[in-house]
Design an enzyme around this catalytic site. Structure first.
Site, PDB file in Angstrom:
ATOM      1  CG  ASN A   1      -2.318  18.699 -20.739  1.00 52.82           C
ATOM      2  OD1 ASN A   1      -1.478  17.984 -20.620  1.00 52.82           O
ATOM      3  ND2 ASN A   1      -3.514  18.465 -19.901  1.00 52.82           N
TER       4      ASN A   1
ATOM      5  CD  GLU B   1      -3.802  15.547 -14.512  1.00 55.46           C
ATOM      6  OE1 GLU B   1      -4.568  14.453 -14.482  1.00 55.46           O
ATOM      7  OE2 GLU B   1      -3.490  16.151 -15.438  1.00 55.46           O
TER       8      GLU B   1
ATOM      9  NE  ARG C   1      -0.503  17.618 -12.726  1.00 55.63           N
ATOM     10  CZ  ARG C   1      -0.239  16.883 -11.694  1.00 55.63           C
ATOM     11  NH1 ARG C   1      -0.462  17.308 -10.609  1.00 55.63           N
ATOM     12  NH2 ARG C   1       0.599  15.759 -11.964  1.00 55.63           N
TER      13      ARG C   1
ATOM     14  NE  ARG D   1      -3.775  -2.358   2.219  1.00 51.60           N
ATOM     15  CZ  ARG D   1      -3.594  -2.933   2.953  1.00 51.60           C
ATOM     16  NH1 ARG D   1      -2.797  -2.843   4.146  1.00 51.60           N
ATOM     17  NH2 ARG D   1      -4.182  -4.166   3.369  1.00 51.60           N
TER      18      ARG D   1
ATOM     19  CG  HIS E   1       5.596  13.576 -25.589  1.00 53.46           C
ATOM     20  ND1 HIS E   1       4.443  13.361 -25.684  1.00 53.46           N
ATOM     21  CD2 HIS E   1       6.025  14.593 -24.586  1.00 53.46           C
ATOM     22  CE1 HIS E   1       3.766  14.431 -25.005  1.00 53.46           C
ATOM     23  NE2 HIS E   1       4.595  14.880 -24.162  1.00 53.46           N
TER      24      HIS E   1
ATOM     25  CG  HIS F   1      -1.879  13.622 -25.993  1.00 57.41           C
ATOM     26  ND1 HIS F   1      -2.324  13.886 -25.166  1.00 57.41           N
ATOM     27  CD2 HIS F   1      -0.642  13.253 -25.726  1.00 57.41           C
ATOM     28  CE1 HIS F   1      -1.611  14.086 -24.105  1.00 57.41           C
ATOM     29  NE2 HIS F   1      -0.295  13.616 -24.484  1.00 57.41           N
TER      30      HIS F   1
ATOM     31  CG  HIS G   1       0.815  17.932 -24.208  1.00 57.30           C
ATOM     32  ND1 HIS G   1       1.555  19.169 -24.176  1.00 57.30           N
ATOM     33  CD2 HIS G   1       1.644  17.011 -23.713  1.00 57.30           C
ATOM     34  CE1 HIS G   1       3.001  18.789 -23.767  1.00 57.30           C
ATOM     35  NE2 HIS G   1       2.601  17.391 -23.277  1.00 57.30           N
TER      36      HIS G   1
ATOM     37  CD  GLU H   1       6.547  18.188 -22.587  1.00 61.21           C
ATOM     38  OE1 GLU H   1       6.133  19.202 -21.701  1.00 61.21           O
ATOM     39  OE2 GLU H   1       5.757  17.616 -23.207  1.00 61.21           O
TER      40      GLU H   1
ATOM     41  CE  LYS I   1      -0.743  13.883 -14.661  1.00 64.06           C
ATOM     42  NZ  LYS I   1      -1.194  14.165 -15.951  1.00 64.06           N
TER      43      LYS I   1
ATOM     44  CE  LYS J   1       4.646  18.205 -14.759  1.00 67.71           C
ATOM     45  NZ  LYS J   1       4.861  17.002 -15.160  1.00 67.71           N
TER      46      LYS J   1
END
Lengths: 370, 370
Positions: free
Chosen positions: A253, A245, A249, A127, A273, A260, A256, A191, A149, A235
Site C-alpha cells: 500500500n 492481509e 502485505r 462454492r 489509479h 486513495h 495508497h 505499480e 483478491k 508481489k
C-alpha cells in the site's frame, strides 16, 4: 536485478493453492494447452470486457476450443461502475446456461474489473470452481493478477464484497498492452515502479536503464515481460508471506493512503489509479521526512523516477491539502480515524503501520503542491 | 454411545479454522461471553428470521449487548424462497449501516435459511469476517450447523452460489426446539438418525432406548442435547476428514439421492427434507439389497426405526417410481446422468459412489410403494 531470465513461469507458493504466472509476449496463444494441462476442465467460460479487449477474449476462447475444451464467451460491460453484484448475477446465469459444473473453469481475459468480477463469480459458483486469469492491462498485470483478491463494489463503497480465491494459473501477455491508452499504460507502470521502491533497488536501476524500451511510445513487449515478471515476483513474495492481509502485505500500500484519498476526491475520474499512487508515493516520502524516517535523497529519487516516466508527482490544482487529509481520515483502513502509512527508510526498505500526526501530514501535503 | 458426558463442547478440528460446538439446554444465554471470549469483535449484527424465532434473535442480541459488544438485529424473511442474492444484498446494506468492519462478527440465530444466507454474507463481506451460528431448528442443529457450507439459491436451482466459511463457534440451544411444529421437529430427527445409521450402531441403540424422551410430544431438552451433540460429533468427524467434499463426506448423503428427487417432485412443499430423506434411506437400502450389498435385516431395522419415530418410509401416493428415477438422472450431482448412491453394508458401515443400473433402481422403488 539479474539479467533477463527467459520465460520460466513465476511460482506463487501457497501450498495446495500454489500456481504459476506466465509473463511473455504472445503467451495468450498457449492458454489452451496450459489450461488443459493444469485444470483439465469439463468446460470453460471466457469472461471478457467490451471494446478492444474483446479480441483477446475471442482469441483465448478459440485456443481453449482448439485444445478440446468446450468454451463459451461471456462479455461484461467495461468500467468500474459495472463492477457490481448485478454483473456477477448475470455471469452466474451465463455460466449455468453454458453448463459449467464443479470441474469447469472460468477464464478472465481483461482488465482489473473483469478479473475481479469473474474471480468472484468463480469463487462463489457452486462454492468455488477453478479460475484462470489473463490480465490485459498493465495495471492488472502488475497488481490485480496476484493476490487472490476478487470482488465487487456496493453503492456505499469500493470492494466491500468479495472472497479470496486463488487462480490456478495466470497468463500475462505483454503484446496485449499495445492498444492501451498512454494514461492507462502509465497507470500500470506506477505499480511496477512501486514494487521496485518497496523491495528491490536493483530492479529500480534496471527500470531506469531500460526507460526507453518501456516508454509508452515504444512498449517493447520483451522488456515489459521482464518488468511484469519481476513485479509479480516481488508481489508474490509479499503475498506468500501474508496470504490474508494480516501484516507485511501492507507494504504493497505504499503511496495508497494518500492515493486513495486523491482518487476519491477526484471521484475516480480526474486521476487514474497510478497517477494518484504516484503523487501518493511522493507525499508518503515527505511524510517520512517530517517524521525523520525517510532521507531526502530517497524522496528525490522517487520523485525523479516518476517524473521521468511521465507520471505526476504534485497535487493537481484545486486539490487542497486540508481536503486530502480529511478524506484520509474517512478511509475504511484507518483504525479509529487515524490513517496509517507505509514509509521508506531507504529504497527497498519500507516500514508499515506508521501513524502520523495531522500537522506532519498537512506540512507534507503542503510541500506536495509542486 | 457412551453415557451422558456433560456439556463440554464438541471440537471441530480444522487447523487454524477449528471451532467448538456447544449443545445444551439454555446455552443461548451464554452467547455474550462465548463471542466475547472467542471473537472479541468490534461490533456484532444478529441475523434472525421473522416469526417465533425472532425472540431468540432478540435474546442473543441482548446477551451480546450485555457483554459490552455493540449489537444490532437484522431480520430476514423466513422461508426457502427468500434464500436469494437479494436477501444477501439487503444484509450487506444493514451490515454497513451498523458499521461492521473487518473485526466484527455476524451471528445467525435461526433455521437453515438464516444460517446459509447470513453465513454467505459474513463469508463475502470485506472478503470474509467472523461468523457465529446458533441454529434454532432440529434440522439445522443436526445438519446445517456443521460443515461450513453457506449460500443461496438461484432461479435455476438450489444452493448454486455459496462459499465454504467456517463459523468461529456454534451454539445449539435445545430449548429453542420447543416451538417447532411436529413435522419440522421430525424432519431434523431424520438427519440425526441418519448419522446413527451411517456411523454408529451404539448411538442407534441409544436413540431407540430414549425414544420416549425424544418424542415430539415430550422433547426432553437434555436428551435432545445428547442426541444433537453426538450427531454433530459424527458429522464433524466426517467433515474434518474431507473439508471440501472430495470423497468420504459423500456418506452424509445417505438417503439423499432419492430424497432430493422426492423433494423436487413435490416442489419442496409436499414433503419436508427429513420426510424425503427417510423414504430415501429405505429406498437406498432396497437398492443395496438389489445389488447384494445391504442385508435385508439392515433394511428392516432402518425402516422400523424411522416408522417408530413417526417418519414415512414409503413413496407417497401418486409419486411413481419412473418419475422418481427420471428426477435422479437430472440431479446436479449425477455424473453424466448416472446417479450415485450411498449404501449400507451393515449398520454404521456405508459405501459411497455406488452406481446402480436403472432396472435395479426401478425394482427397489417399486418395493418402496409401501
Amino acid at each position: 536485478m539479474a539479467q533477463e531470465t527467459g520465460n520460466a513461469p513465476v511460482r506463487v507458493d501457497l501450498g495446495e493453492r500454489s500456481y504459476d504466472i506466465w509473463a511473455a509476449p504472445g503467451c495468450l496463444n498457449q492458454i489452451g494447452e496450459i489450461v488443459l494441462h493444469i485444470v483439465n476442465p469439463t468446460r470453460a467460460v471466457v469472461v471478457t470486457g467490451t471494446g478492444a479487449v474483446e479480441r483477446y477474449g475471442r482469441l483465448a476462447a478459440d485456443r481453449l476450443d482448439e485444445a478440446g475444451i468446450p468454451t463459451e464467451l461471456l462479455r461484461l460491460r467495461s468500467g468500474e461502475r459495472y463492477k457490481t453484484l448485478r454483473a456477477v448475477e448475470r455471469l452466474y446465469h451465463g455460466m449455468l446456461r453454458s453448463g459449467l459444473d464443479r470441474k469447469s473453469v472460468v477464464v478472465a481475459v481483461g482488465g482489473g474489473v473483469v478479473g475481479d468480477v469473474a474471480g468472484f463469480a468463480a469463487g462463489t459458483y457452486m462454492r468455488g470452481i477453478s479460475f484462470v486469469q489473463a490480465p490485459t492491462t498493465l495495471l492488472a498485470q502488475a497488481d490485480a493478477g496476484v493476490g487472490g483478491k476478487t470482488g465487487v463494489n456496493l453503492p456505499e463503497g469500493k470492494n466491500l464484497v468479495g472472497v479470496f480465491h486463488q487462480p490456478r494459473a495466470v497468463l500475462m501477455d505483454t503484446e496485449t498492452l499495445a492498444t492501451l491508452s498512454a494514461r492507462d499504460y502509465l497507470s500500470g507502470m506506477a505499480e511496477i515502479v512501486k514494487h521496485a521502491f518497496i523491495r528491490d533497488a536493483d530492479f529500480l536501476d534496471w527500470l531506469r536503464w531500460n526507460a526507453d524500451r518501456l516508454d509508452p511510445a515504444r512498449r517493447d513487449a520483451a522488456a515489459l515481460a521482464q518488468a511484469v515478471r519481476r513485479s509479480c515476483e516481488i508481489k508474490a513474495a509479499v503475498v506468500v508471506a501474508d496470504e490474508t492481509e494480516a501484516g507485511i502485505r501492507a507494504v504493497l500500500n505504499f503511496g495508497h493512503t494518500v492515493g486513495h484519498a486523491l482518487e476519491s476526491l477526484g471521484s475516480y475520474r480526474r486521476l487514474t489509479h497510478g497517477e494518484a499512487v504516484a503523487i501518493g508515493m511522493v507525499a508518503a516520502c515527505r511524510i517520512g521526512e517530517e517524521l525523520g524516517i525517510t532521507p531526502s535523497n530517497v524522496t528525490m529519487t522517487v520523485r525523479e523516477t516518476l517524473r521521468s516516466i511521465g507520471l505526476p508527482t504534485a497535487l493537481p490544482p484545486g486539490m487542497e491539502p486540508e481536503a486530502v487529509a480529511r478524506h484520509m481520515m474517512a478511509d475504511k483502513k484507518a483504525t479509529s480515524g487515524r490513517p496509517r502509512f507505509v514509509l521508506l527508510q531507504e529504497l527497498g526498505q519500507p516500514v508499515y503501520g506508521v501513524e502520523a500526526d495531522a500537522a506532519a501530514v498537512l506540512r507534507a501535503l503542503e510541500r506536495s503542491r509542486e
